[in-house]
Write a protein that holds these residues in place. Structure first.
Motif, PDB file in Angstrom:
ATOM      1  N   ILE A   1      35.223  48.299  74.623  1.00  0.00           N
ATOM      2  CA  ILE A   1      36.655  48.427  74.867  1.00  0.00           C
ATOM      3  C   ILE A   1      37.428  48.189  73.573  1.00  0.00           C
ATOM      4  O   ILE A   1      38.452  48.833  73.307  1.00  0.00           O
ATOM      5  N   VAL A   2      36.927  47.280  72.742  1.00  0.00           N
ATOM      6  CA  VAL A   2      37.571  46.940  71.468  1.00  0.00           C
ATOM      7  C   VAL A   2      37.005  47.760  70.323  1.00  0.00           C
ATOM      8  O   VAL A   2      37.738  48.230  69.455  1.00  0.00           O
ATOM      9  N   ASP A   3      35.695  47.943  70.302  1.00  0.00           N
ATOM     10  CA  ASP A   3      35.021  48.625  69.199  1.00  0.00           C
ATOM     11  C   ASP A   3      33.970  49.569  69.761  1.00  0.00           C
ATOM     12  O   ASP A   3      32.969  49.132  70.325  1.00  0.00           O
ATOM     13  N   GLY A   4      34.199  50.889  69.590  1.00  0.00           N
ATOM     14  CA  GLY A   4      33.295  51.891  70.129  1.00  0.00           C
ATOM     15  C   GLY A   4      31.902  51.829  69.555  1.00  0.00           C
ATOM     16  O   GLY A   4      30.961  52.381  70.141  1.00  0.00           O
ATOM     17  N   ALA A   5      31.721  51.147  68.423  1.00  0.00           N
ATOM     18  CA  ALA A   5      30.393  51.031  67.827  1.00  0.00           C
ATOM     19  C   ALA A   5      29.453  50.187  68.681  1.00  0.00           C
ATOM     20  O   ALA A   5      28.238  50.199  68.475  1.00  0.00           O
ATOM     21  N   TYR A   6      30.029  49.451  69.645  1.00  0.00           N
ATOM     22  CA  TYR A   6      29.207  48.629  70.530  1.00  0.00           C
ATOM     23  C   TYR A   6      28.719  49.399  71.752  1.00  0.00           C
ATOM     24  O   TYR A   6      28.042  48.833  72.608  1.00  0.00           O
ATOM     25  N   ALA A   7      29.051  50.676  71.862  1.00  0.00           N
ATOM     26  CA  ALA A   7      28.608  51.451  73.019  1.00  0.00           C
ATOM     27  C   ALA A   7      27.094  51.486  73.090  1.00  0.00           C
ATOM     28  O   ALA A   7      26.399  51.298  72.081  1.00  0.00           O
ATOM     29  N   SER A   8      26.573  51.711  74.280  1.00  0.00           N
ATOM     30  CA  SER A   8      25.126  51.756  74.469  1.00  0.00           C
ATOM     31  C   SER A   8      24.493  52.768  73.530  1.00  0.00           C
ATOM     32  O   SER A   8      24.905  53.926  73.487  1.00  0.00           O
ATOM     33  N   GLY A   9      23.508  52.311  72.777  1.00  0.00           N
ATOM     34  CA  GLY A   9      22.857  53.167  71.800  1.00  0.00           C
ATOM     35  C   GLY A   9      23.557  53.208  70.464  1.00  0.00           C
ATOM     36  O   GLY A   9      23.056  53.827  69.512  1.00  0.00           O
ATOM     37  N   GLY A  10      24.709  52.531  70.376  1.00  0.00           N
ATOM     38  CA  GLY A  10      25.471  52.522  69.133  1.00  0.00           C
ATOM     39  C   GLY A  10      24.898  51.541  68.126  1.00  0.00           C
ATOM     40  O   GLY A  10      24.006  50.748  68.441  1.00  0.00           O
ATOM     41  N   PRO A  11      25.448  51.549  66.899  1.00  0.00           N
ATOM     42  CA  PRO A  11      24.901  50.682  65.837  1.00  0.00           C
ATOM     43  C   PRO A  11      25.077  49.194  66.087  1.00  0.00           C
ATOM     44  O   PRO A  11      24.375  48.388  65.497  1.00  0.00           O
ATOM     45  N   LYS A  12      26.039  48.816  66.964  1.00  0.00           N
ATOM     46  CA  LYS A  12      26.291  47.395  67.204  1.00  0.00           C
ATOM     47  C   LYS A  12      25.934  46.982  68.634  1.00  0.00           C
ATOM     48  O   LYS A  12      26.364  45.931  69.095  1.00  0.00           O
TER      49      LYS A  12
END
Length: 551
Positions: A216-227
């Motif tokens: 919700i805050v940072d899209g990089a935390y999406a499933s499979g994302g870098p974070k």
């Protein structure tokens, strides 16, 4: 189970001096003034129906920021659903049976106890406990029980249906209060639920919810994302927490609960409840020693068979989805890969008890025909009479509470209250953990609670500069420590059923008063460890995790 018309009474010879003892006596007596737990759950269920109608009449609703994948409503609102409507009454009448039969712990407990009943009937349970106690140092009994209970969280059903009642038998066999052993094991299994040296089934479940909330805050935390938040996000902190829970639980058991419980009066036990442990530490007979050796061999054979069914790539008890997706397999934890095996733990408990029990019974002569095996199973089921009645009404209450959305609304309102304080810095984690403790009293499921609170708190605390991994670690403290004092916890009824075998007049107030010192001590100790670990020492809560977001 045998019942009595007289109200619950405290245990005999209970100490009455000291501030803490006086407080626990007050909690016990107050709790025991409540109706029988079966009646209490029936009244709770009826109360939920009435409250839902009143709340719905006044249009009670809150914003729902859960995603549709996590059960969020399409219009972004959580509303109270009245059960005093035509639809509600139809739902109640048609769901009465399925609420009972689908209640999660019911099948788990009954299937597992079929195997345990055979082990008790054959004498394997009694002989095994005597051999264990005779070989182990008495001073290490309590920490060993609690440590094993915490580790059993990897397959939580094993802790509840096997270790908790087993601890009661062990304690009585060494001349101590059986309820003390039950309490120590229950504290480890449930109060220390999130702590473990291993990655358990709850870790990937919570990590998935945290990842979605962080996105919700940072899209990089999406499933499979870098974070992406991984299942190992809290491993370091939870591994150290295992030893904290063991130490604190041991101190509470020996210094607080044992003196408060006092001496045990065997006349209060139900008929047959003490058979497995009565007689104390009698030396094993020659047939028993031979039976234990052959039973141990049977266990080894079963363990080898389980390993062959689980460990090799493509084995039947490994998740088949990773066979066709090498990339997902490379990023998955071992626990995720063997999830079918972990979901089979109840069946494994049944097999791992019944096979050695039959071997032992054949050697010692306690089990000569299939009728003896069936007799052990039937006696185990007979001992669960109170549990079945209790579960019927508890299942209705839990289902009604879920249908009305009252628990979700209270969780959101509590989160909004904390946000209104506008706290800054590390102090913000204290009211967050306390709120999680409170919500946990009503929403027993760790994933259900986190699904409603994570979308609120993860973004809020991330905006204050903390990583989702740290936020999740704090949540797990609150989610664990009040498990042992709330009847909403799925296995609370089972613990009550086990406890009443050793005290026919025991009430719900006795259980809450006994477990309250564990709950308070775990909360204080765990919060202190969290602040020390994160804000003083600056240690990562898991491999490859940061404490603070980059500015």
């Amino acid at each position: 189970m045998a019942q009595t018309s007289s109200p619950p009474e405290p245990a005999l010879d209970r100490p009455r001096s000291g501030v803490l003892a006086a407080f626990l006596n007050f909690v016990e007596r107050l709790g025991n003034l409540l109706p029988h737990p079966v009646t209490l759950f029936a009244l709770f269920a009826l109360g939920v129906v009435v409250v839902s109608a009143v709340a719905a009449h006044f249009g009670l609703e809150v914003d729902d920021i859960r995603s549709p994948e996590r059960g969020g409503s399409p219009d972004g609102k959580i509303r109270v659903v009245s059960l005093l409507t035509a639809d509600g009454l139809r739902r109640i009448s048609t769901g009465l049976v399925t609420n009972f039969t689908s209640f999660a712990p019911l099948g788990t407990v009954l299937v597992a106890l079929l195997g345990v009943g055979v082990a008790e009937r054959s004498g394997l349970l009694s002989a095994g406990i005597r051999a264990l106690v005779l070989a182990a140092p008495r001073r290490l009994l309590t920490p060993t029980i609690i440590f094993a209970a915490v580790l059993s969280n990897t397959a939580s059903e094993m802790g509840y249906v096997v270790l908790v009642p087993l601890a009661a038998v062990i304690y009585h066999s060494v001349g101590r209060h059986p309820f003390l052993g039950l309490a120590a094991a229950f504290a480890g299994v449930s109060g220390g639920y999130s702590a473990n040296l291993l990655i358990g089934t709850v870790d990937p479940l919570l990590a998935g919810i945290t990842t979605e909330a962080a996105a919700i805050v940072d899209g990089a935390y999406a499933s499979g994302g870098p974070k992406e938040v991984l299942a190992t996000a809290n491993w370091y902190f939870m591994a150290v927490s295992t030893f904290l829970i063991t130490i604190v639980g041991t101190l509470v058991t020996e210094k607080v609960v044992a003196p408060w419980l006092g001496d045990y009066d065997e006349s209060r036990a139900e008929d047959g409840a003490l058979d497995a442990s009565r007689g104390g530490l009698q030396e094993l007979t020659a047939p028993e020693k031979k039976g234990l050796k052959l039973s141990a061999i049977a266990l080894v054979v079963l363990a080898i068979g389980l390993a062959l069914l689980t460990l090799p790539e493509g084995a039947p008890l490994r998740d088949p989805k990773f066979l066709s997706n090498p990339e997902a397999a490379a990023n998955a934890t071992f626990v995720e890969k063997i999830r079918p095996a972990l979901k089979s733990v109840v069946a494994l408990i049944f097999v791992f008890f019944i096979v050695p029990a039959v071997v032992f019974g054949r050697v010692t002569g306690t089990m000569r025909t299939d009728r003896d095996v069936i007799d052990g199973m039937s006696k185990a089921m007979a001992s669960m009479g109170l549990y079945l009645v209790l579960v019927f009404f508890a299942a209705q209450f839990v289902a009604f509470f879920k249908w009305t959305n009252l628990g979700l609304i209270l969780a959101v309102e509590g989160a909004d209250l904390i946000r209104s304080f506008s706290l800054e810095g590390p102090v913000i984690f204290l009211p967050f953990i306390l709120l999680c403790c409170f919500v946990n009293l009503m929403l027993g499921s760790a994933s259900a609670q986190w699904a409603i609170t994570a979308p609120i708190f993860v973004p809020m605390l991330m905006l204050s500069g903390y990583t989702p991994q740290v936020i999740q670690a704090a949540y797990r403290i609150g989610d664990s420590t009040t498990n042992i004092i709330t009847p909403m916890m799925s296995y609370f009824g089972l613990i009550l059923a086990f406890a009443t075998r050793y005290d026919k007049k025991l009430g719900i107030g006795t259980i809450i008063a006994t477990m309250l010192p564990y709950s308070a001590a775990f909360l204080v100790g765990w919060v202190a460890l969290f602040y020390l670990w994160v804000f003083v020492l600056g240690f990562p809560v898991g491999p490859g995790t940061e404490l603070y977001l980059a500015r």
